[in-house]
Design a protein around this motif. Sequence first.
Motif, PDB file in Angstrom:
ATOM      1  N   ALA A 110      31.792   9.465 -10.904  1.00 36.68           N
ATOM      2  CA  ALA A 110      32.337  10.536 -11.759  1.00 36.68           C
ATOM      3  C   ALA A 110      31.221  11.188 -12.566  1.00 36.68           C
ATOM      4  CB  ALA A 110      33.418   9.971 -12.691  1.00 36.68           C
ATOM      5  N   MET A 111      30.358  10.373 -13.165  1.00 35.25           N
ATOM      6  CA  MET A 111      29.258  10.948 -13.945  1.00 35.25           C
ATOM      7  C   MET A 111      28.279  11.670 -13.025  1.00 35.25           C
ATOM      8  SD  MET A 111      30.086  10.480 -16.985  1.00 35.25           S
ATOM      9  CE  MET A 111      28.799  10.640 -18.190  1.00 35.25           C
ATOM     10  N   HIS A 112      28.075  11.094 -11.846  1.00 34.24           N
ATOM     11  CA  HIS A 112      27.166  11.737 -10.894  1.00 34.24           C
ATOM     12  C   HIS A 112      27.637  13.159 -10.564  1.00 34.24           C
ATOM     13  CE1 HIS A 112      25.124  12.829  -7.249  1.00 34.24           C
ATOM     14  NE2 HIS A 112      26.315  12.945  -6.671  1.00 34.24           N
ATOM     15  N   TYR A 113      28.897  13.291 -10.143  1.00 38.13           N
ATOM     16  CA  TYR A 113      29.373  14.626  -9.738  1.00 38.13           C
ATOM     17  C   TYR A 113      29.324  15.612 -10.899  1.00 38.13           C
ATOM     18  CZ  TYR A 113      31.001  13.499  -5.025  1.00 38.13           C
ATOM     19  OH  TYR A 113      31.056  13.175  -3.708  1.00 38.13           O
ATOM     20  N   GLY A 211      39.197  15.506 -10.875  1.00 35.06           N
ATOM     21  CA  GLY A 211      40.176  16.574 -10.743  1.00 35.06           C
ATOM     22  C   GLY A 211      39.805  17.834 -11.518  1.00 35.06           C
ATOM     23  N   LEU A 212      38.721  17.778 -12.277  1.00 32.79           N
ATOM     24  CA  LEU A 212      38.365  18.887 -13.157  1.00 32.79           C
ATOM     25  C   LEU A 212      37.002  19.487 -12.814  1.00 32.79           C
ATOM     26  CD1 LEU A 212      39.461  20.258 -15.772  1.00 32.79           C
ATOM     27  CD2 LEU A 212      38.156  18.575 -17.069  1.00 32.79           C
ATOM     28  N   ASP A 213      36.050  18.642 -12.471  1.00 30.52           N
ATOM     29  CA  ASP A 213      34.689  19.124 -12.203  1.00 30.52           C
ATOM     30  C   ASP A 213      34.674  19.872 -10.861  1.00 30.52           C
ATOM     31  OD1 ASP A 213      33.759  18.044 -14.562  1.00 30.52           O
ATOM     32  OD2 ASP A 213      33.251  16.125 -13.646  1.00 30.52           O
ATOM     33  N   PRO A 214      33.962  21.003 -10.801  1.00 27.55           N
ATOM     34  CA  PRO A 214      34.102  21.894  -9.645  1.00 27.55           C
ATOM     35  C   PRO A 214      33.880  21.228  -8.283  1.00 27.55           C
ATOM     36  CG  PRO A 214      32.723  22.886 -11.357  1.00 27.55           C
ATOM     37  CD  PRO A 214      33.062  21.513 -11.840  1.00 27.55           C
ATOM     38  N   VAL A 215      32.826  20.438  -8.141  1.00 32.31           N
ATOM     39  CA  VAL A 215      32.515  19.913  -6.797  1.00 32.31           C
ATOM     40  C   VAL A 215      33.534  18.863  -6.329  1.00 32.31           C
ATOM     41  CG1 VAL A 215      30.767  18.721  -5.412  1.00 32.31           C
ATOM     42  CG2 VAL A 215      30.085  20.563  -6.980  1.00 32.31           C
ATOM     43  N   ALA A 217      36.522  18.287  -7.449  1.00 32.25           N
ATOM     44  CA  ALA A 217      37.893  18.823  -7.435  1.00 32.25           C
ATOM     45  C   ALA A 217      38.144  19.592  -6.136  1.00 32.25           C
ATOM     46  CB  ALA A 217      38.131  19.723  -8.642  1.00 32.25           C
ATOM     47  N   GLU A 218      37.157  20.336  -5.671  1.00 30.46           N
ATOM     48  CA  GLU A 218      37.354  21.083  -4.435  1.00 30.46           C
ATOM     49  C   GLU A 218      37.462  20.128  -3.238  1.00 30.46           C
ATOM     50  OE1 GLU A 218      38.358  23.880  -3.976  1.00 30.46           O
ATOM     51  OE2 GLU A 218      37.963  24.293  -1.864  1.00 30.46           O
ATOM     52  N   ILE A 219      36.655  19.064  -3.263  1.00 33.50           N
ATOM     53  CA  ILE A 219      36.757  18.063  -2.182  1.00 33.50           C
ATOM     54  C   ILE A 219      38.170  17.464  -2.188  1.00 33.50           C
ATOM     55  CG2 ILE A 219      35.895  15.827  -1.355  1.00 33.50           C
ATOM     56  CD1 ILE A 219      33.162  16.561  -2.638  1.00 33.50           C
ATOM     57  N   MET A 220      38.665  17.156  -3.383  1.00 36.36           N
ATOM     58  CA  MET A 220      39.992  16.548  -3.476  1.00 36.36           C
ATOM     59  C   MET A 220      41.078  17.496  -2.965  1.00 36.36           C
ATOM     60  SD  MET A 220      42.030  14.976  -6.763  1.00 36.36           S
ATOM     61  CE  MET A 220      40.549  14.612  -7.645  1.00 36.36           C
ATOM     62  N   ARG A 221      40.999  18.744  -3.375  1.00 39.20           N
ATOM     63  CA  ARG A 221      42.025  19.703  -2.934  1.00 39.20           C
ATOM     64  C   ARG A 221      42.023  19.834  -1.416  1.00 39.20           C
ATOM     65  NH1 ARG A 221      40.587  22.552  -7.836  1.00 39.20           N
ATOM     66  NH2 ARG A 221      38.826  23.502  -6.778  1.00 39.20           N
ATOM     67  N   ALA A 226      47.312  14.905  -1.697  1.00 39.52           N
ATOM     68  CA  ALA A 226      48.328  14.036  -2.305  1.00 39.52           C
ATOM     69  C   ALA A 226      47.771  13.358  -3.561  1.00 39.52           C
ATOM     70  CB  ALA A 226      48.800  12.984  -1.291  1.00 39.52           C
ATOM     71  N   VAL A 227      46.456  13.156  -3.605  1.00 44.07           N
ATOM     72  CA  VAL A 227      45.837  12.570  -4.795  1.00 44.07           C
ATOM     73  C   VAL A 227      45.838  13.611  -5.926  1.00 44.07           C
ATOM     74  CG1 VAL A 227      43.769  11.468  -5.725  1.00 44.07           C
ATOM     75  CG2 VAL A 227      44.392  11.095  -3.333  1.00 44.07           C
ATOM     76  N   TRP A 228      45.523  14.815  -5.564  1.00 52.56           N
ATOM     77  CA  TRP A 228      45.552  15.944  -6.508  1.00 52.56           C
ATOM     78  C   TRP A 228      46.936  16.046  -7.152  1.00 52.56           C
ATOM     79  CZ3 TRP A 228      42.282  19.382  -8.615  1.00 52.56           C
ATOM     80  CH2 TRP A 228      42.745  20.645  -8.998  1.00 52.56           C
ATOM     81  N   GLU A 229      47.946  15.947  -6.290  1.00 52.31           N
ATOM     82  CA  GLU A 229      49.331  16.063  -6.753  1.00 52.31           C
ATOM     83  C   GLU A 229      49.700  14.886  -7.662  1.00 52.31           C
ATOM     84  OE1 GLU A 229      52.007  15.911  -3.459  1.00 52.31           O
ATOM     85  OE2 GLU A 229      53.549  17.072  -4.481  1.00 52.31           O
ATOM     86  N   TRP A 230      49.236  13.684  -7.281  1.00 52.98           N
ATOM     87  CA  TRP A 230      49.532  12.482  -8.089  1.00 52.98           C
ATOM     88  C   TRP A 230      48.979  12.622  -9.514  1.00 52.98           C
ATOM     89  CZ3 TRP A 230      45.103   9.790  -9.654  1.00 52.98           C
ATOM     90  CH2 TRP A 230      45.343   8.682 -10.468  1.00 52.98           C
ATOM     91  N   ALA A 231      47.749  13.158  -9.637  1.00 50.72           N
ATOM     92  CA  ALA A 231      47.138  13.249 -10.973  1.00 50.72           C
ATOM     93  C   ALA A 231      47.998  14.125 -11.884  1.00 50.72           C
ATOM     94  CB  ALA A 231      45.718  13.798 -10.871  1.00 50.72           C
ATOM     95  N   ALA A 232      48.515  15.219 -11.328  1.00 51.85           N
ATOM     96  CA  ALA A 232      49.377  16.097 -12.129  1.00 51.85           C
ATOM     97  C   ALA A 232      50.739  15.438 -12.379  1.00 51.85           C
ATOM     98  CB  ALA A 232      49.563  17.432 -11.409  1.00 51.85           C
ATOM     99  N   ARG A 233      51.233  14.730 -11.353  1.00 59.88           N
ATOM    100  CA  ARG A 233      52.546  14.069 -11.500  1.00 59.88           C
ATOM    101  C   ARG A 233      52.493  13.028 -12.618  1.00 59.88           C
ATOM    102  NH1 ARG A 233      53.476  13.436  -6.401  1.00 59.88           N
ATOM    103  NH2 ARG A 233      52.431  11.463  -6.151  1.00 59.88           N
ATOM    104  N   LEU A 234      51.420  12.271 -12.668  1.00 66.27           N
ATOM    105  CA  LEU A 234      51.293  11.235 -13.701  1.00 66.27           C
ATOM    106  C   LEU A 234      51.300  11.878 -15.095  1.00 66.27           C
ATOM    107  CD1 LEU A 234      50.770   8.222 -14.317  1.00 66.27           C
ATOM    108  CD2 LEU A 234      48.317   8.712 -14.191  1.00 66.27           C
TER     109      LEU A 234
END
Length: 365
Positions: A110-113, A211-215, A217-221, A226-234
């Motif tokens: 996380a810190m790396h990205y 889910g917030l940092d540009p690089v 977050a784009e990989i996740m999307r 489904a991980v992207w969706e889970w973070a918002a669902r939580l």
Amino acid sequence: MAIDARFPLTVYGSSISYFTGKLENYFRLKGIPYRLQSLVARSVVKEKTGSTQMPAVEFADGRWMSDSTPIIEWFEAEYPATAVIPQDPLQRFFSLLLEDYADEWLWRPAMHYRWYYREGAHFASRHLVNEIAADVPAPAFIKRAIITRRQRGGYTTGDGISVDQVPGVEAIYRRTLEQLEAIFRTRPFLLGDKPSLADIGFSGPFFRHFGLDPVPAEIMRQEAPAVWEWAARLWNTRLQDCSGALLQGIPADWGPIFDEIGRQYLPYLCANVDAVTAGRKRFDANIDGVQYRGARWSKYRVWCLQQLRVHFKALASSDQVKAQALLEQYGCWEPLWRHGQLPIDAGFCEQLPFHVDAKMIEVYE
Ligand SMILES: N[C@@H](CCC(=O)N[C@@H](CS)C(=O)NCC(=O)O)C(=O)O
């Protein structure tokens, strides 16, 4: 939840901070009223909690707390009606293991990205300057450069991640996405139809970093929607409105994450124990083929390892047998106990969450 005189809480932290995001996810889920305040003198937080780390929590009655994991344990004991920590002892133990892994090891990618990529560093340094250093009398570009240098020196290049380690660190994220995507394609939360401590643990790296940092977050999307969706669902779930249930036992699809803990996180903790024992503030370690050079020691993470052992020993002997079998299956048992005696002073971290003895990593102010 009964609202009492201690509420609302004030959470001091940044709106892009890993552990502030984790604690906010917990308070929201639990229905505990709080307000986030980003600008506060670090000297005040240090005086009240013993550390400048974020988040710090102030009760309306004047008490302060710090460190998300013991804070959550404290609130769980005070408000057991809407429990986040599973009642089942094995689920509890393995959820605590996942939480610790998400807190301490996923911190690395996380810190790396955030700080390695120009887009991430630009976004985060700009945000932090506006949020916590707006009144510092210096040009914004200088403040951004100072923050970026501090964070890289403390947590990325200064914590063993140079160009050679980048592919290995990024692979941790890619594998985690695969592991979580496989789970969230079959159910809404890590342990079933309602959230639990494991979700809160993973919200640290995922909500305010990946889910917030540009690089990332784009990989996740693109790769793990489904991980992207889970973070918002939580973020949008309140336990009092949940009618779903937890699964029985330990889900088999947690296995690849345990495997990761056995191959990477626990061996790293062992290398850290060796460094602390030898009094080496910097250490080299080959973790699953990735050669980290000049990683920073962490006395706090010796305590994390000790806590995992304490949680194991708290299990009834029949549950210990079951937990041991699973830990052995995923290569976690041997590194958990590799060192007989841990280099930790009596009483270290025992006043948590009301007083902090050590930050996760001591980075200059
Ligand atoms: N174990 C602590 C870790 C808190 C922590 O390290 N927070 C970061 C921000 S997300 C921090 O304040 N770092 C201190 C610094 O960079 O000086 C927790 O769970 O709350």
